[in-house]
Design an enzyme around this catalytic site. Structure first.
Site, mmCIF file in Angstrom:
data_model
loop_
_atom_site.group_PDB
_atom_site.id
_atom_site.type_symbol
_atom_site.label_atom_id
_atom_site.label_comp_id
_atom_site.label_asym_id
_atom_site.label_seq_id
_atom_site.Cartn_x
_atom_site.Cartn_y
_atom_site.Cartn_z
ATOM 1 C CB CYS A 116 -5.394 9.715 -0.470
ATOM 2 S SG CYS A 116 -6.439 10.416 -1.152
ATOM 3 C CG ASP A 170 -2.590 1.023 0.693
ATOM 4 O OD1 ASP A 170 -2.210 1.392 0.115
ATOM 5 O OD2 ASP A 170 -3.093 0.668 1.992
ATOM 6 C CG HIS A 199 -6.691 -0.513 4.931
ATOM 7 N ND1 HIS A 199 -5.350 -2.083 4.986
ATOM 8 C CD2 HIS A 199 -6.576 0.308 4.666
ATOM 9 C CE1 HIS A 199 -4.755 -0.802 3.784
ATOM 10 N NE2 HIS A 199 -5.687 0.270 3.584
ATOM 11 C CG ASN A 230 -2.007 1.856 5.395
ATOM 12 O OD1 ASN A 230 -2.826 1.368 5.704
ATOM 13 N ND2 ASN A 230 -1.830 2.373 4.641
HETATM 14 ZN ZN ZN Z 1 -4.918 1.190 1.971
#
Ligand code: ZN
Length: 309
Positions: A243, A17, A210, A252
């Site tokens: 993002c 991620d 998450h 995160n």
């Molecule tokens: Zn994520």
């Protein structure tokens, strides 16, 4: 307060991620160094990459190699993210311990991201389950419901839709399901409401949360889920990620901050925080020019800190 779960797993997702949303492409040797150091620091669940076409995510093109290294580390549960059957077949062939299959609760996000409706994504999940069973693999299948708390394209996502999707994933053969706040729309009250509903549907098959720290609420959101007994949370070292719709936004929840909160509360994570902080410092060097996040690294561990037994 309900009795809090012990131990809690901090699943490292920075290698997937985190790295997938950075411009920097980390060389494979560095990823292996990170992986080994994370394992040495006590991390036992690590998402090592994603089986998606390399032209879509060149940052993760070496996932098979990283996974091969992960399988040599004792006691490590290595997961990969797969968007479809093709990716799941690669994961089975490469011996992944688990796959995380994201299914978006937001129709608009699902169509934009994987060009499938949520229903089509569930049908693909059922095909993945059939392929797993046919191969006699023991790979764990996790259905991860993304944008469960809101979506940058669609805005509000109705909790009823999220629960309908969770039930459909369970019916399609998910071993586990999880809820993801992909873009930082959740708050502790909405986390409590949605996880309570999810527990009623999935029971022990609800495996984790998450949370992105886009608006600074990730740790508070973890705590809200923790109070309901949820004991596995995704996190990325240095809070990397971000993002795509909000330049500069954090990713995160930072692994080191989450592990610090838990250990301070007497909740064992198996993580050696000094070792993890040292690894974060190395990561900052490897990712020069990229923004890292988190708070613990600034002041370090307090003098009074005692790790959980
Ligand atoms: Zn994520």
């Amino acid at each position: 307060m309900d009795k809090l779960p012990i131990p809690v797993v901090v699943r490292e997702v920075g290698l997937r991620d985190g790295l997938q949303s950075l411009a920097t492409v980390m060389p494979t040797a560095r990823k292996l160094e990170w992986l080994r150091a994370a394992h040495a620091a006590g991390q036992r669940e690590i998402e090592v990459g994603s089986f998606v076409p390399a032209k879509l995510l060149p940052q993760l093109a070496d996932t098979a190699e990283v996974l091969a290294c992960a399988s040599t580390l004792p006691g490590l549960l290595a997961s990969v993210l797969v968007p479809n059957l093709k990716g799941a077949q690669q994961a089975i062939a490469c011996g992944a311990d688990a796959v995380v299959v994201p299914v978006s609760a937001s129709r608009a996000h699902s169509l934009a991201n994987v060009r499938k409706t949520p229903e089509e994504a569930v049908a693909e999940f059922a095909r993945i389950r059939a392929a797993r069973d046919a191969s006699r693999s023991k790979m764990i299948l996790e259905g991860a419901i993304s944008t469960a708390f809101g979506c940058t394209i669609q805005g509000r996502v109705a909790p009823g839709e999220v629960m309908r999707l969770m039930q459909a994933l369970l019916d399609a053969g998910a071993d586990r399901v999880s809820l993801a706040d992909t873009v930082g729309y959740a708050d502790p009250a909405s986390v409590r409401r949605l996880f309570e509903k999810a527990l009623a549907i999935a029971g022990p098959r609800l495996c984790g949360g998450h949370f992105h720290d886009t608006r600074g609420l990730a740790l508070a959101n973890v705590f809200a889920a923790l109070e309901l007994g949820i004991n596995r949370f995704d996190a990325s070292l240095g809070g990397i990620g971000g993002c795509p719709y909000a330049p500069g936004a954090s990713g995160n929840v930072a692994s080191e901050d989450l592990a610090f909160m838990l250990e301070s509360m007497g909740i064992a994570t198996g993580i050696d925080l000094s070792a993890l902080l040292a690894l974060r410092a190395r990561l900052a060097g490897w990712l020069e020019g990229e923004t890292l996040h988190g708070a613990l690294w600034r002041a370090g561990l307090p003098k009074t800190f005692v790790p959980a037994a």
